[in-house]
Design an enzyme around this catalytic site. Structure first.
Site, mmCIF file in Angstrom:
data_model
loop_
_atom_site.group_PDB
_atom_site.id
_atom_site.type_symbol
_atom_site.label_atom_id
_atom_site.label_comp_id
_atom_site.label_asym_id
_atom_site.label_seq_id
_atom_site.Cartn_x
_atom_site.Cartn_y
_atom_site.Cartn_z
ATOM 1 N N VAL A 118 0.849 -1.188 0.000
ATOM 2 C CA VAL A 118 0.000 0.000 0.000
ATOM 3 C C VAL A 118 0.885 1.239 0.000
ATOM 4 O O VAL A 118 1.737 1.400 0.874
ATOM 5 C CB VAL A 118 -0.926 0.023 1.240
ATOM 6 C CG1 VAL A 118 -1.698 1.344 1.309
ATOM 7 C CG2 VAL A 118 -1.887 -1.147 1.214
ATOM 8 N N ALA A 178 4.176 4.084 3.255
ATOM 9 C CA ALA A 178 3.765 2.821 2.631
ATOM 10 C C ALA A 178 3.850 1.695 3.651
ATOM 11 O O ALA A 178 4.396 1.872 4.742
ATOM 12 C CB ALA A 178 4.676 2.504 1.449
ATOM 13 N N LYS A 179 3.309 0.565 3.321
ATOM 14 C CA LYS A 179 3.504 -0.659 4.104
ATOM 15 C C LYS A 179 3.177 -1.821 3.197
ATOM 16 O O LYS A 179 2.399 -1.685 2.246
ATOM 17 C CB LYS A 179 2.569 -0.694 5.319
ATOM 18 C CG LYS A 179 3.037 -1.594 6.435
ATOM 19 C CD LYS A 179 4.180 -0.940 7.159
ATOM 20 C CE LYS A 179 4.443 -1.466 8.531
ATOM 21 N NZ LYS A 179 5.226 -0.478 9.295
ATOM 22 N N GLY A 180 3.777 -2.963 3.488
ATOM 23 C CA GLY A 180 3.469 -4.147 2.698
ATOM 24 C C GLY A 180 3.581 -5.369 3.570
ATOM 25 O O GLY A 180 3.931 -5.274 4.752
ATOM 26 N N ASP A 232 10.137 -5.045 8.749
ATOM 27 C CA ASP A 232 9.100 -4.793 9.749
ATOM 28 C C ASP A 232 8.957 -6.119 10.506
ATOM 29 O O ASP A 232 9.856 -6.972 10.440
ATOM 30 C CB ASP A 232 7.801 -4.339 9.061
ATOM 31 C CG ASP A 232 6.815 -3.691 10.036
ATOM 32 O OD1 ASP A 232 6.965 -2.496 10.328
ATOM 33 O OD2 ASP A 232 5.898 -4.378 10.527
#
Ligand code: GLU
Length: 412
Positions: A59, A104-106, A145
């Site tokens: 995202v 962002a993050k995924g 992460d």
């Protein structure tokens, strides 16, 4: 935690910041909508020949202030809503610390403990190749992460580089040093948590020397926070991992030496406690550094710490937060307290762009100065605006993104 609640919490924090900043309904629409949301299927050939399908996400919540930036999470509960919520938090975190990034993050919905090293590598590479069209050093820069580390970043960097035809170290941060990683990145989030803890104690006029700390989580964040705090002269009285907590160890170094040999926290002289008992210890500082939702309406009433420093992302539910505020507990919010990781990621990206690498002291000095600036801004605005530290941090972050939106205008 239900899928809605991570996103609901993030949206209600945004709603509040929008109101407190007197922003318009149009700005709410813009800021509450992620720019790009990608779901991919990630097929994995297991070592036994079976093929399994996993869901992967990336995202890009905002690209207004620069390329989007944020980690990749491998955890069975990863889902689209949570990824959007965490990408939103990254957006405010980067703006609060004034890094030239969006957010962002995924992640992949997988338990990395169930993968062999070779399976983990294949899954990471296939995920990278599925999100490849939207990442890049000028577009979106992933990082570690929960459940990923520098080995995943090495595979991501290699997969991207092989496809590009040349080495592109700046596509991810949190890489091994020899591949263009930065000194100080591994400990950066914990170092930043320690700086926030020290400053929060000083704000409350408590001497950090000898101040007591309990840390929930003994991973990438909790361990390094414990090391840094012990070096600053604080007393770590308890830590926990997924199996529960321990107290009574002589020092973090002793506990770690024992862990390396025995793979457990039961060093000589220690006593076991539950995670819940750890949360309720009578200490100066409590650091939740595990997953989301550990401080809830159930656990918050019995918390006795004077200060909570959020090492994890979103460790406190809105109900838990309200209870802590009513009790007068100072909560240093995640987007400030754990921003050390992305700050040193930024240094890594800058070093990769310039092919010029800093020494460890330069990293430490610059990390301290960015964290201190953000901390002082939050402290000042919370004190003068009579808002909580979380509200102040969100107002600063959201306000900067809104301002950038206004100045860039709307195309076409
Ligand atoms: N995953 C970390 C965070 O939540 C670091 C992100 C990064 O370095 O890009 O802040």
């Amino acid at each position: 935690m239900t899928t809605e609640s991570a996103l609901d919490t993030a949206l209600s924090q945004l709603r509040r910041a929008i109101e407190q900043l007197s922003l318009s309904e149009n700005e709410w629409q813009t800021l509450s909508t992620p720019r790009r949301v990608l779901e991919v299927a990630v097929p994995l050939r297991r070592d036994n020949g079976n093929v399994e399908m996993y869901k992967g996400f990336r995202v890009q919540y905002s690209t207004t202030r620069g390329p989007s930036k944020g980690g990749v999470r491998f955890h069975p509960e990863v889902n689209m809503e949570e990824t959007i919520a965490l990408a939103m938090l990254m957006t405010w975190k980067c703006a609060l610390t004034n890094l030239p990034y969006g957010g962002a993050k995924g992640g992949i919905a997988v338990d990395p403990a169930t993968l062999s090293l070779a399976e983990n590598e294949r899954l990471t590479r296939r995920y990278t190749s599925e999100i490849l069209p939207i990442i890049g050093p000028e577009r979106d820069i992933p990082a570690p992460d929960v459940g990923t580390d520098e080995k995943n970043m090495a595979w991501m960097m290699d997969t991207y580089s092989v496809n590009a035809g040349f080495s592109v170290p700046g596509v991810v941060t949190g890489k091994p040093i020899v591949l263009g990683g930065s000194l100080g990145r591994t400990s950066a989030t914990g170092d930043g948590v320690a700086i926030s803890t020290r400053e929060a104690l000083l704000h409350r006029k408590i001497n950090p020397l000898g101040a007591t700390v309990a840390i929930q989580g003994f991973g990438k964040v909790g361990y390094w926070a414990a090391v840094a705090l012990e070096n600053m002269g604080l007393k770590i009285v308890a830590v926990s991992d997924v199996h529960g907590g321990v107290t009574g160890f002589a020092s973090i170094k002793d506990l770690w030496d024992h862990f390396l040999v025995n793979n457990n926290l039961d060093a000589p002289g220690t006593e076991r406690m539950t995670n819940e008992e750890l949360l309720h210890l009578d200490v100066d500082v409590l650091i939740p550094a595990a997953l989301a939702d550990s401080i809830t309406e159930k656990s918050a009433p019995k918390i006795r710490a004077k200060i909570v420093v959020e090492g994890a992302n979103a460790p406190t539910t809105p109900e838990g937060d309200a209870i802590l505020n009513d009790k007068g507990v100072l909560v240093v919010p995640d987007i400030l307290a754990n921003s050390g990781g992305v700050i040193v990621s930024y240094f890594e990206w800058v070093q990769d762009k310039q092919n010029y690498f800093w020494d460890a002291d330069e990293v430490k000095v610059n990390l301290n100065s960015i964290m201190m600036r953000a901390f002082k801004e939050v402290e000042e605005s919370a004190t003068s605006g009579k808002v909580t530290w979380r509200e102040a941090a969100h107002m600063l972050g959201v306000g900067r993104v809104a301002q950038a939106h206004r100045l860039r205008g709307l195309y076409p």
